[in-house]
Design a protein around this motif. Structure first.
Motif, mmCIF file in Angstrom:
data_model
loop_
_atom_site.group_PDB
_atom_site.id
_atom_site.type_symbol
_atom_site.label_atom_id
_atom_site.label_comp_id
_atom_site.label_asym_id
_atom_site.label_seq_id
_atom_site.Cartn_x
_atom_site.Cartn_y
_atom_site.Cartn_z
ATOM 1 N N LEU A 185 20.796 -5.022 2.555
ATOM 2 C CA LEU A 185 20.127 -3.833 2.317
ATOM 3 C C LEU A 185 20.596 -3.035 1.130
ATOM 4 O O LEU A 185 19.773 -2.536 0.221
ATOM 5 N N PHE A 186 21.864 -2.755 1.226
ATOM 6 C CA PHE A 186 22.802 -1.960 0.222
ATOM 7 C C PHE A 186 22.659 -2.948 -1.086
ATOM 8 O O PHE A 186 22.567 -1.828 -2.106
ATOM 9 N N TRP A 189 18.910 -2.609 -2.534
ATOM 10 C CA TRP A 189 18.157 -1.305 -2.037
ATOM 11 C C TRP A 189 17.097 -1.102 -2.884
ATOM 12 O O TRP A 189 15.947 -0.683 -2.372
ATOM 13 N N SER A 190 16.986 -1.299 -4.264
ATOM 14 C CA SER A 190 15.740 -1.270 -5.186
ATOM 15 C C SER A 190 14.638 -1.996 -4.814
ATOM 16 O O SER A 190 13.360 -1.636 -5.100
ATOM 17 N N PRO A 195 13.693 1.931 2.142
ATOM 18 C CA PRO A 195 14.950 1.555 2.602
ATOM 19 C C PRO A 195 15.717 2.533 3.328
ATOM 20 O O PRO A 195 16.580 2.041 4.168
ATOM 21 N N TRP A 196 15.289 3.796 3.547
ATOM 22 C CA TRP A 196 15.851 4.661 4.517
ATOM 23 C C TRP A 196 15.606 4.416 5.756
ATOM 24 O O TRP A 196 16.345 4.597 6.668
#
Length: 301
Positions: A185-186, A189-190, A195-196
């Motif tokens: 995920l990190f 992220w884009s 993503p949050w």
């Protein structure tokens, strides 16, 4: 990305199911019942601690000498016998196999054992829903290494804190996979939609899993050890997507740093364990056990 056949996850799940069924037979042979009902019911619908130890559960006195439990030369019998083992008992009665305290395979075998049907269903659901999907992307060799490394590290880490607890299950290995999902995920992220929201979902899963880890036979220290090992092994073995030269360089640097880091962690865990200097932590067991119904007072909880 190339799609792989999830041979590893299916094979592991089938092996775990077979051992759950076998554990009923072992419990029947040792206690006369298929599941533990005395002195209390095993809420996970499974065997008592004694049969699980006999099958290879992580129980430190079967792996190395534990002061005040196995090293007193004047003591013919052990001071405590796990549930399901006839009292009085000796180390050979508890551990089985050769009866000696050198059974290193108890850091591997417990990954395939479970405390009962409920325990197995929870872990198998995650493996078949999430693990299979990850294996299709990562491939069986990558996912297999991450899974086993996280599971083994989790059990060794827990053994440094909970010397007289009995621990089984693939939760440490699954926490390693969960760590890989968080890492993915990190790192991407884009590319992730909302993503949050995904981060919030994973956080909720972690909190719920740690809460479940308060129940007997489930080791929260194994969860923590598996999680951090999963991050490092994920940096090494997970396939990655790069966004430009700097991003590619950054991910390569992290991968190179993760290799010696995971080696050092495994060495330190084993050296600490076999040195016999157990963590002096009287309250640590309460991170693994709800202090109700007498669970935390039992040797096997």
């Amino acid at each position: 990305m190339k799609q792989h056949r999830p041979y590893f996850m299916y094979a592991v799940t089938l092996a775990q199911l077979a051992l759950v069924i076998l554990s009923f037979a072992v419990n029947k042979d040792m206690t006369g019942e298929f599941i533990q009902t005395q002195p209390s019911l095993n809420y996970m619908i499974g065997p008592a601690a004694g049969p699980l130890i006999r099958m290879g559960a992580r129980f430190v006195p079967c792996i190395r000498t534990v002061p005040t439990y196995t090293s007193n030369s004047s003591m013919t019998y052990l001071p405590y016998c796990p549930t399901g083992v006839t009292t009085p008992c000796k180390l050979a009665d508890v551990c089985g196999f050769d009866g000696k305290a050198d059974q290193w395979f108890r850091f591997i075998v417990p990954i395939f054992l479970h405390g009962g049907i409920v325990h197995f269903i929870f872990n198998a659901a995650f493996q078949l829903r999430t693990g299979v999907s990850m294996e299709r992307d990562f491939g069986p060799w990558r996912i297999g290494i991450i899974y086993m490394a996280s599971g083994i590290a989790g059990f060794v880490f827990g053994a440094n804190f909970n010397v007289l607890s009995v621990s089984v299950g693939s939760s440490g290995a699954l926490y390693g996979l969960l760590a890989c999902l968080l890492l993915d995920l990190f790192q991407n992220w884009s590319l992730i939609q909302r993503p949050w929201i995904e981060l919030l979902k994973m956080s909720v899963v972690v909190i719920i899993s740690l809460s479940i880890g308060l129940l007997p036979f489930i080791d929260n220290f194994a969860h923590l050890g598996g999680f951090f090992t999963g991050i490092l092994s994920g940096l090494i073995f997970m396939p990655t997507i790069t966004f430009g030269k700097w991003d590619k360089r950054r991910k390569r640097i992290l991968m190179v740093l993760a290799i010696p880091a995971i080696i050092v962690i495994f060495v330190l865990l084993f050296v600490s364990f076999y040195s016999g200097r157990d963590a002096n932590c009287s309250w640590c067991k309460y991170l693994d056990c709800i202090p109700v119904m007498g669970w935390c007072d039992d040797l096997t909880s």
